[in-house]
Scaffold this motif. Structure first.
Motif, PDB file in Angstrom:
ATOM      1  N   ILE A   1       0.848  -1.021   0.112  1.00 26.82           N
ATOM      2  CA  ILE A   1       0.098   0.000  -0.074  1.00 26.82           C
ATOM      3  C   ILE A   1       0.757   1.204  -0.023  1.00 26.82           C
ATOM      4  CG2 ILE A   1      -2.054  -1.243   1.222  1.00 26.82           C
ATOM      5  CD1 ILE A   1      -1.156   0.442   3.662  1.00 26.82           C
ATOM      6  N   ASP A   2       0.398   2.194  -0.635  1.00 27.59           N
ATOM      7  CA  ASP A   2       1.017   3.531  -0.470  1.00 27.59           C
ATOM      8  C   ASP A   2       0.654   4.615   0.486  1.00 27.59           C
ATOM      9  OD1 ASP A   2       2.482   3.036  -3.221  1.00 27.59           O
ATOM     10  OD2 ASP A   2       0.545   3.155  -3.938  1.00 27.59           O
ATOM     11  N   TYR A   3      -0.708   4.518   0.773  1.00 22.81           N
ATOM     12  CA  TYR A   3      -0.981   5.284   1.982  1.00 22.81           C
ATOM     13  C   TYR A   3      -1.993   4.611   2.913  1.00 22.81           C
ATOM     14  CZ  TYR A   3       0.641   9.652  -0.333  1.00 22.81           C
ATOM     15  OH  TYR A   3       1.552  10.485  -0.758  1.00 22.81           O
ATOM     16  N   LEU A   4      -2.114   4.778   4.027  1.00 20.20           N
ATOM     17  CA  LEU A   4      -3.190   4.563   5.139  1.00 20.20           C
ATOM     18  C   LEU A   4      -3.825   5.749   5.536  1.00 20.20           C
ATOM     19  CD1 LEU A   4      -3.758   1.938   6.835  1.00 20.20           C
ATOM     20  CD2 LEU A   4      -2.142   2.708   8.577  1.00 20.20           C
ATOM     21  N   MET A   5      -5.325   5.643   5.443  1.00 19.65           N
ATOM     22  CA  MET A   5      -6.108   6.747   5.870  1.00 19.65           C
ATOM     23  C   MET A   5      -6.733   6.234   7.158  1.00 19.65           C
ATOM     24  SD  MET A   5      -9.466   7.209   5.716  1.00 19.65           S
ATOM     25  CE  MET A   5     -10.745   6.019   5.272  1.00 19.65           C
ATOM     26  N   LEU A   6      -7.013   6.985   8.233  1.00 21.53           N
ATOM     27  CA  LEU A   6      -7.523   6.474   9.292  1.00 21.53           C
ATOM     28  C   LEU A   6      -8.614   7.552   9.652  1.00 21.53           C
ATOM     29  CD1 LEU A   6      -4.168   5.821  11.291  1.00 21.53           C
ATOM     30  CD2 LEU A   6      -5.835   4.041  10.422  1.00 21.53           C
ATOM     31  N   ASP A   7      -9.800   7.202   9.553  1.00 21.16           N
ATOM     32  CA  ASP A   7     -10.677   8.047   9.909  1.00 21.16           C
ATOM     33  C   ASP A   7     -11.430   7.934  11.331  1.00 21.16           C
ATOM     34  OD1 ASP A   7     -13.111   9.705   9.831  1.00 21.16           O
ATOM     35  OD2 ASP A   7     -14.284   8.485   8.594  1.00 21.16           O
ATOM     36  N   TYR A   8     -11.548   8.875  12.006  1.00 16.91           N
ATOM     37  CA  TYR A   8     -11.693   8.690  13.569  1.00 16.91           C
ATOM     38  C   TYR A   8     -13.178   9.469  13.941  1.00 16.91           C
ATOM     39  CZ  TYR A   8      -7.324   6.206  14.748  1.00 16.91           C
ATOM     40  OH  TYR A   8      -6.506   5.457  14.853  1.00 16.91           O
TER      41      TYR A   8
END
Lengths: 456, 130
Positions: free
Chosen positions: A29-36
């Motif tokens: 993966i290139d990016y990891l997005m974390l929505d909180y």
């Protein structure tokens, strides 16, 4: 054609703690997005910060980064998150500390986006003529001004892109839109311009599919749910976005769950308003233009998305104190379980009436019969094995709600028979933080946005 | 003609925006989208939910996805943290919607029989059981 992989690691504050680790370890993966953040999360964080000035951000994020920071730096995976909540500075500083403890000191940068928080400027904004009227009722904010606890503008991709351009490995924001966490990296990597509305709209659709984690990969999925494999280690979604704005939704090979046209469609319609105008700070996306193609092997291709110029406004999420509530439960059993539960509720109402308490609402539901489908299910059968009586009250008078919480237990010995399920003690009194959605002109917010880059 | 429940023709997902619940209804078979579009009118959906809604029903069409999106206004007792409902965020209004009954030909009824429900006799496998 150039392609960027953006993986989703958290769909809300409270999501599967192991999912981001699986995303980092399970494949490229290139990016990891974390929505909180959700509508109510900002007000919860504001309450925590009022009690503890160091709090106010999604605390799960920091120990998570301690685990995955070294792997992310070594593999070049960059992280974008709105974990900053109402205290992005505190979050970024904690991140720098754990980064050093985790051994990435001197090798990592943290981008910090600020300026979405309008609380300190609220009176000034009102004085300047920004009414911040409620989008649903039209009422001016002045009606509840004294009770406002938090006020944050939903901000888009621009400051996140700036942080990435300046070399941030992890970008921490406050109230960024959920979708911007996915499409900001795409703007940064794929050379899309601010007027590439169709491609940015494709990024928004990708962000919407990503933002609820496993809800598009087999979690909470109705279609043939009993056949979906291994939800215990469900794979969270990965968007493979191409330069031209077409993308594939997939998950790591060998992970649980299932990605199909149906699972993706369920997520697309989740929390949708008018699909022709999905409004974000960077584009207005038209969800009726989405084309889906099931490629098999847990891969769904998305293409054809159209978008239009964004509006001159940003949405503002405001939370204000709106009284108190409490909910209590008791379990009644066969025979005539529902009749006993209803009789118990009536006795409780009579007692509360005699005490001259004040409630905006008193609500009775039977869990196991009508608490979700209401009158659609008709009258309960006399042979129902058991039912849970669920009574809630709401009031602007805290004392009335307190007294209610003391009136549930007495029903066990003073009401209808065959009742149990009161091991949890008295119900908790909760302060209500109500949601006030509003619009504000961009020019009142955008010049205040700042980006800093901290060395770990 | 015969009457069957929507659960056999469509799957659905619901969520909230303030005091409004949204329900997205998705045809299992694209060929049945038109049937859903004809019969799931805002008026019929409003009639189905009756006193569960304090406001009106809006409908949007997504033919590419074989889906209809409904906004059920005033469905959530104030919504968010105000609501005293068990389903304060409208998470299962989807299944309440799937109780609706539609008129279909015998042929369609036969084709979709049992669809959307766990097959008779199904149980979690031993390694999946709690």
């Amino acid at each position: 054609m150039r392609m960027i992989r953006v993986a989703s690691g958290q769909g809300f504050w409270g999501d599967d703690l192991e999912a981001p680790v699986r995303q980092v370890e399970g494949g490229p993966i290139d990016y990891l997005m974390l929505d909180y953040l959700a509508e109510v999360t900002m007000s919860i964080l504001q309450k925590q910060r009022a009690r503890d000035p160091g709090a106010g951000y999604a605390r799960d994020f920091v120990p998570l980064m301690e685990r995955i920071f070294p792997a992310c730096i070594e593999r070049g995976i960059r992280v974008v998150t709105n974990a900053g909540g109402v205290h992005p500075v505190g979050c970024a500083e904690a991140l720098v500390r754990v980064g050093r403890e985790a051994g990435v000191g001197g090798r990592a940068r943290v981008g910090l986006v600020r300026g979405d928080d309008l609380m300190d400027r609220l009176d000034h904004l009102l004085d300047e003529g920004h009414s911040l009227s409620n989008m649903e009722t039209g009422a001016p904010l002045s009606e509840v001004r004294e009770r406002v606890q938090s006020a944050n503008a939903y901000i888009g991709a621009v400051p996140i892109v700036e942080a990435l351009r300046r070399g941030a490995d992890v970008v921490v924001t406050g109230r960024s839109t959920d979708t911007a966490l996915t499409y900001a990296p795409l703007l940064h990597e794929l050379g899309w311009g601010p007027d590439d509305f169709d491609r940015i709209a494709a990024g928004v659709v990708a962000g919407h599919i990503n933002e609820c984690g496993a809800q598009c990969t087999g979690g909470n999925c109705m279609i043939d749910w009993w056949t979906i494999p291994d939800l215990a280690t469900v794979g969270f979604p990965i968007v493979e976005m191409f330069e031209d704005g077409s993308f594939v939704v997939t998950k790591h090979p060998g992970s649980g769950g299932r990605v199909t046209r149906a699972s993706v469609t369920e997520q697309i319609v989740y929390e949708m308003g008018d699909p022709r105008a999905y409004i974000t700070p960077d584009v207005v996306a038209d969800f009726t233009t989405i084309h889906l193609e099931d490629l098999g092997d847990d891969r769904v291709r998305v293409h054809g998305v159209k978008g239009a110029r964004p509006t001159p406004f940003l949405k503002v999420s405001i939370a204000y104190a709106a009284g108190w509530k409490a909910v209590g439960t008791l379990t009644y059993t066969w025979p005539d379980a529902a009749a006993k539960a209803r009789a118990g509720a009536r006795i409780l109402r009579q007692r509360l009436d005699r005490l001259d308490l004040r409630y905006g609402e008193l609500r009775t539901e039977l869990v196991g019969w009508d608490s979700t489908h209401g009158p659609l299910v008709g009258e309960p059968p006399a042979d129902l094995p058991e039912v849970e009586l669920r009574i809630g009250v709401r009031s602007d008078d805290r004392g009335s709600v307190e007294r209610f919480t003391r009136e549930i237990a007495p029903l066990v010995l003073t009401g209808p028979p065959s009742v149990t399920g009161f091991a949890g003690g008295r119900p908790r009194v909760q302060e209500i933080m109500a949601y006030w959605p509003a619009l504000i002109e961009r020019k009142a917010v955008e010049p205040h946005l700042t980006v800093e880059v901290l060395e770990v | 003609m015969t009457r069957i429940q929507l659960v056999h023709l469509a799957h659905a997902r619901s969520g909230d925006k303030g005091d409004t619940a949204n329900v997205g209804v998705i045809a299992y078979d694209a060929a049945h989208y038109e049937l859903l579009r004809e019969q799931l009118t805002p008026a019929r959906v409003a009639e189905h939910f009756g006193p569960m809604l304090q406001g009106g029903v809006e409908r949007f069409e997504l033919p590419n996805l074989g889906a209809l999106n409904f906004l059920l206004h005033g469905a959530l007792d104030g919504g968010g943290t105000m609501s005293l409902m068990n389903d304060a965020q409208g998470k299962v209004f989807s299944t309440a919607m799937l109780r609706m009954e539609l008129d279909v030909s015998e042929e369609v009824a036969e084709l979709v029989r049992g669809r959307g429900r766990v097959p008779e006799g199904w149980a979690p496998e031993a390694d999946q059981a709690p």
